[in-house]
Design a protein around this motif. Structure first.
Motif, PDB file in Angstrom:
ATOM      1  N   SER A   1       0.864  -1.181   0.000  1.00 37.22           N
ATOM      2  CA  SER A   1       0.000   0.000   0.000  1.00 37.22           C
ATOM      3  C   SER A   1       0.898   1.228   0.000  1.00 37.22           C
ATOM      4  O   SER A   1       1.705   1.417   0.913  1.00 37.22           O
ATOM      5  CB  SER A   1      -0.896   0.017   1.245  1.00 37.22           C
ATOM      6  N   THR A   2       0.770   2.061  -1.016  1.00 36.31           N
ATOM      7  CA  THR A   2       1.619   3.243  -1.107  1.00 36.31           C
ATOM      8  C   THR A   2       1.406   4.152   0.098  1.00 36.31           C
ATOM      9  O   THR A   2       2.369   4.681   0.669  1.00 36.31           O
ATOM     10  CB  THR A   2       1.345   4.001  -2.414  1.00 36.31           C
ATOM     11  N   ALA A   3       0.174   4.326   0.516  1.00 34.16           N
ATOM     12  CA  ALA A   3      -0.114   5.192   1.669  1.00 34.16           C
ATOM     13  C   ALA A   3       0.572   4.674   2.924  1.00 34.16           C
ATOM     14  O   ALA A   3       1.104   5.449   3.725  1.00 34.16           O
ATOM     15  CB  ALA A   3      -1.620   5.307   1.877  1.00 34.16           C
ATOM     16  N   GLU A   4       0.563   3.354   3.118  1.00 33.51           N
ATOM     17  CA  GLU A   4       1.202   2.780   4.298  1.00 33.51           C
ATOM     18  C   GLU A   4       2.720   2.935   4.224  1.00 33.51           C
ATOM     19  O   GLU A   4       3.374   3.225   5.234  1.00 33.51           O
ATOM     20  CB  GLU A   4       0.823   1.311   4.427  1.00 33.51           C
ATOM     21  N   ALA A   5       3.293   2.738   3.046  1.00 39.03           N
ATOM     22  CA  ALA A   5       4.736   2.923   2.893  1.00 39.03           C
ATOM     23  C   ALA A   5       5.130   4.362   3.212  1.00 39.03           C
ATOM     24  O   ALA A   5       6.161   4.616   3.851  1.00 39.03           O
ATOM     25  CB  ALA A   5       5.169   2.545   1.479  1.00 39.03           C
ATOM     26  N   ILE A   6       4.328   5.318   2.786  1.00 36.72           N
ATOM     27  CA  ILE A   6       4.594   6.723   3.104  1.00 36.72           C
ATOM     28  C   ILE A   6       4.544   6.953   4.615  1.00 36.72           C
ATOM     29  O   ILE A   6       5.406   7.620   5.186  1.00 36.72           O
ATOM     30  CB  ILE A   6       3.590   7.635   2.370  1.00 36.72           C
ATOM     31  N   GLU A   7       3.543   6.357   5.268  1.00 38.61           N
ATOM     32  CA  GLU A   7       3.424   6.537   6.712  1.00 38.61           C
ATOM     33  C   GLU A   7       4.635   5.958   7.440  1.00 38.61           C
ATOM     34  O   GLU A   7       5.186   6.574   8.368  1.00 38.61           O
ATOM     35  CB  GLU A   7       2.142   5.863   7.203  1.00 38.61           C
ATOM     36  N   LEU A   8       5.103   4.781   7.015  1.00 35.94           N
ATOM     37  CA  LEU A   8       6.257   4.162   7.647  1.00 35.94           C
ATOM     38  C   LEU A   8       7.533   4.967   7.384  1.00 35.94           C
ATOM     39  O   LEU A   8       8.385   5.106   8.267  1.00 35.94           O
ATOM     40  CB  LEU A   8       6.423   2.719   7.160  1.00 35.94           C
TER      41      LEU A   8
ATOM     42  N   TYR B   1       6.846   2.936 -10.762  1.00 32.27           N
ATOM     43  CA  TYR B   1       7.394   4.294 -10.803  1.00 32.27           C
ATOM     44  C   TYR B   1       6.517   5.246  -9.991  1.00 32.27           C
ATOM     45  O   TYR B   1       7.012   6.048  -9.184  1.00 32.27           O
ATOM     46  CB  TYR B   1       7.501   4.788 -12.247  1.00 32.27           C
ATOM     47  N   ALA B   2       5.203   5.135 -10.168  1.00 34.24           N
ATOM     48  CA  ALA B   2       4.286   6.030  -9.454  1.00 34.24           C
ATOM     49  C   ALA B   2       4.349   5.803  -7.946  1.00 34.24           C
ATOM     50  O   ALA B   2       4.251   6.755  -7.153  1.00 34.24           O
ATOM     51  CB  ALA B   2       2.859   5.840  -9.971  1.00 34.24           C
ATOM     52  N   HIS B   3       4.513   4.547  -7.524  1.00 34.42           N
ATOM     53  CA  HIS B   3       4.623   4.212  -6.102  1.00 34.42           C
ATOM     54  C   HIS B   3       5.817   4.930  -5.478  1.00 34.42           C
ATOM     55  O   HIS B   3       5.684   5.626  -4.462  1.00 34.42           O
ATOM     56  CB  HIS B   3       4.768   2.696  -5.976  1.00 34.42           C
ATOM     57  N   TYR B   4       6.979   4.763  -6.088  1.00 36.29           N
ATOM     58  CA  TYR B   4       8.184   5.368  -5.520  1.00 36.29           C
ATOM     59  C   TYR B   4       8.190   6.887  -5.677  1.00 36.29           C
ATOM     60  O   TYR B   4       8.690   7.600  -4.804  1.00 36.29           O
ATOM     61  CB  TYR B   4       9.431   4.750  -6.143  1.00 36.29           C
ATOM     62  N   ARG B   5       7.607   7.388  -6.748  1.00 34.00           N
ATOM     63  CA  ARG B   5       7.547   8.839  -6.898  1.00 34.00           C
ATOM     64  C   ARG B   5       6.664   9.446  -5.813  1.00 34.00           C
ATOM     65  O   ARG B   5       6.977  10.512  -5.270  1.00 34.00           O
ATOM     66  CB  ARG B   5       7.025   9.227  -8.278  1.00 34.00           C
ATOM     67  N   ALA B   6       5.567   8.773  -5.470  1.00 29.69           N
ATOM     68  CA  ALA B   6       4.692   9.285  -4.409  1.00 29.69           C
ATOM     69  C   ALA B   6       5.433   9.347  -3.081  1.00 29.69           C
ATOM     70  O   ALA B   6       5.281  10.316  -2.312  1.00 29.69           O
ATOM     71  CB  ALA B   6       3.451   8.402  -4.292  1.00 29.69           C
ATOM     72  N   ILE B   7       6.243   8.327  -2.779  1.00 23.96           N
ATOM     73  CA  ILE B   7       7.028   8.349  -1.541  1.00 23.96           C
ATOM     74  C   ILE B   7       8.075   9.456  -1.609  1.00 23.96           C
ATOM     75  O   ILE B   7       8.278  10.210  -0.640  1.00 23.96           O
ATOM     76  CB  ILE B   7       7.676   6.977  -1.301  1.00 23.96           C
ATOM     77  N   ASN B   8       8.749   9.566  -2.735  1.00 28.23           N
ATOM     78  CA  ASN B   8       9.736  10.628  -2.932  1.00 28.23           C
ATOM     79  C   ASN B   8       9.139  12.004  -2.676  1.00 28.23           C
ATOM     80  O   ASN B   8       9.754  12.856  -2.030  1.00 28.23           O
ATOM     81  CB  ASN B   8      10.264  10.553  -4.373  1.00 28.23           C
TER      82      ASN B   8
END
Length: 294
Positions: A84-91, A119-126
């Motif tokens: 989950s991209t949102a969860e990765a961002i939170e962590l 790409y979109a997943h990692y860009r969102a975290i970036n």
């Protein structure tokens, strides 16, 4: 380029348990042992840390303990992966808040995104967290493989700094180094292929074996980084049986068995993992003996 701030050997730290709970005292002692052994960084709550069976509170606590114990002596690269991209961002945000130096983010597992989705997943975290991010590519576990072309795109983002590469594909490592540029940090995720990965231009390894043999693995990677290839080959030969033995059963059960033999923690793992088999234990003991450990 000069050596990046994340290089050399970084243990993929186990999370010790006692009676089903995280054994915080043992964890702190394991971290101190790694630092005394000369490692170049620390990686809590990765695959070897059984992050998939830790609660969110346990995950955060282990990261905090690692940062607090390190006290700035070594960089801490906190596991922060999720499908989950949102969860990765939170962590990743939590890792930054408590003082981790970087985050390790595995490619999203199970949902099998496309290259554009990766790409979109990692860009969102970036975009969401101002913290250096290492991509973790381990197709055997995630059923998704991030391509060099996608990594080249990601390398242009300011917070995506490199990779933990557990593909075992050494020619791809050389091509990746050329495609992603001289500032791209390249860490192996495979202990047994460490010598070859370093020869292909890698900067180090996030290591399972380092849990058991921090001095030997630190010396090996120091030799590699200094270009002492004869010494590095001797180190590889000394450790290769242990590298293999620690995957003789589902990881990290063999590693926890080895640590239990050294009196450093119990061999407890969480379901669906179980303690390693008798055959695997015999392999671990033989690997430890070959390396001169225990």
């Amino acid at each position: 380029m000069s050596d990046p701030f994340i290089c050399g050997v970084l243990p993929a730290l186990v999370t010790p348990f006692r009676d089903g709970a995280v054994d915080e005292k043992a964890f702190v002692e394991l971290v101190e042992r790694q630092i005394a052994g000369g490692v170049h960084g620390l990686v809590p709550v990765g695959t070897t840390g059984e992050t998939s069976t830790l609660s969110h509170d346990e995950h955060r606590r282990v990261v905090e303990l690692c940062v607090q114990t390190a006290r700035g002596r070594l960089p801490v690269v906190a596991g922060a992966g999720s499908n989950s991209t949102a969860e990765a961002i939170e962590l990743a945000r939590h890792a930054k808040t408590v003082g981790a130096d970087a985050a390790l983010v595995v490619t999203p597992y199970y949902n099998r995104p496309s290259q554009e989705g990766l790409y979109a997943h990692y860009r969102a975290i970036n975009d969401a967290v101002q913290l250096p991010i290492l991509v973790y590519n381990v197709p055997a576990r995630t059923s998704v493989d991030i391509s060099n072309a996608t990594l080249e795109r990601l390398s242009k983002l300011p917070n995506i700094i490199g990779i933990k590469d557990a593909t075992g594909d050494l020619p791809r490592a050389s091509l990746q180094r050329l495609e992603c540029g001289s500032d791209w940090v390249m860490l192996s995720g495979n202990d047994d292929g460490g010598l070859g990965y370093m020869a292909h231009g890698g900067h180090g390894c996030i290591s399972v074996t380092c849990n058991v043999a921090p001095e030997l693995t630190s010396r090996f990677y120091s030799d590699c980084m200094a270009g002492r290839w004869v010494e590095a080959l001797a180190g590889q030969d000394r450790l290769i049986r242990l590298h293999k033995a620690l995957f003789a059963d589902a990881s990290p059960a063999p590693t926890k068995f080895a640590l239990s033999r050294l009196g450093l923690c119990t061999d407890e793992v969480r379901l669906p993992l179980t303690p390693c088999s008798e055959a695997a234990r015999a392999e671990v003991l033989a690997g430890m003996a070959a390396a001169g450990i225990g």
